[in-house]
Design an enzyme around this catalytic site. Structure first.
Site, PDB file in Angstrom:
ATOM      1  CG  HIS A 103      -0.223   0.020   2.531  1.00 51.59           C
ATOM      2  ND1 HIS A 103       0.184   1.186   3.148  1.00 51.59           N
ATOM      3  CD2 HIS A 103       0.169  -0.997   3.331  1.00 51.59           C
ATOM      4  CE1 HIS A 103       0.774   0.901   4.283  1.00 51.59           C
ATOM      5  NE2 HIS A 103       0.790  -0.433   4.424  1.00 51.59           N
ATOM      6  CG  HIS A 129      12.784  -5.927 -13.252  1.00 53.90           C
ATOM      7  ND1 HIS A 129      13.595  -6.653 -14.089  1.00 53.90           N
ATOM      8  CD2 HIS A 129      11.893  -6.807 -12.743  1.00 53.90           C
ATOM      9  CE1 HIS A 129      13.207  -7.919 -14.087  1.00 53.90           C
ATOM     10  NE2 HIS A 129      12.175  -8.041 -13.268  1.00 53.90           N
TER      11      HIS A 129
END
Length: 210
Positions: free
Chosen positions: A142, A151
């Site tokens: 979150h 990546h």
């Protein structure tokens, strides 16, 4: 909120390596119609499974009919950025591919040209940039902010409110503690545990990461 409903358009995968194959299979599982691969080193009549591999400059933007879309599927962040920007400049529309087994919160935002792999999770109010790879089993918790062309490697875990800069690689199985900031163009080594902020351009390894 981001919608990942597959388009009826055919999809070209730019990159015929391992990431390209994984992306093609994820796209197919998600309902996309994969037209084939584009690659600068394609061989005559080359195929991967049943998909053709064409030279990158042999297919016009939109696949020749103005309808097809593209995703650049290469693990190298800088190469992926360069090729995606070139594809956009040429007039291609970018696809965002999310494997059907992945979880993406309705309140998360994911930029165009990004890929979310099998069993990955992107949780509430996370913001993932353009051209990002969130690979197999990775966790983006979150309120995370993940910069363009980053990546997040397989099984890597970003705890809540983490920031990851553009073009940064968080390696296989690495973790980043809550509220930590990892700068742009960094490498977090496989299995590393980041417990403090990482400056731009740094490579860190180990537990704790140094």
């Amino acid at each position: 909120m981001t919608s990942f409903t597959p388009k009826p358009s055919p999809l070209w995968i730019y990159g015929a390596g391992g990431q390209g194959l994984v992306t093609a299979e994820a796209a197919t599982a998600a309902g996309w119609r994969v037209a084939g691969f584009l690659d600068d080193r394609a061989k005559p009549d080359e195929k991967i499974l049943d998909w053709p591999v064409a030279m990158a400059d042999s297919v016009k933007p939109g696949g020749g009919d103005g309808d097809a879309m593209i995703i650049v599927a290469m693990g190298d962040n800088r190469i992926r950025e360069r090729l995606q920007r070139a594809a956009e400049a040429a007039g291609w529309r970018l696809a965002t591919i999310v494997h059907p087994s992945a979880w993406v919160s309705p309140s998360a935002v994911i930029g165009p040209g990004s890929y979310v792999g099998a069993m990955a999770a992107i949780n509430g109010l996370a913001r993932v940039g353009s051209g990002v790879l969130v690979n197999t089993g990775a966790i983006v918790e979150h309120h995370n902010v993940v910069g363009d062309f980053a990546h997040i490697g397989p099984n890597a875990a970003l705890a809540g409110r983490v920031t990851v800069g553009p073009r940064t690689l968080v390696g296989v199985g690495a973790s980043v503690r809550p509220f930590a900031k990892v700068g742009s163009d960094c490498v977090v080594g496989a299995g590393a545990c980041v417990v403090r902020d990482v400056e731009d351009g740094k490579t860190v390894i180990g537990v704790p990461a140094r």
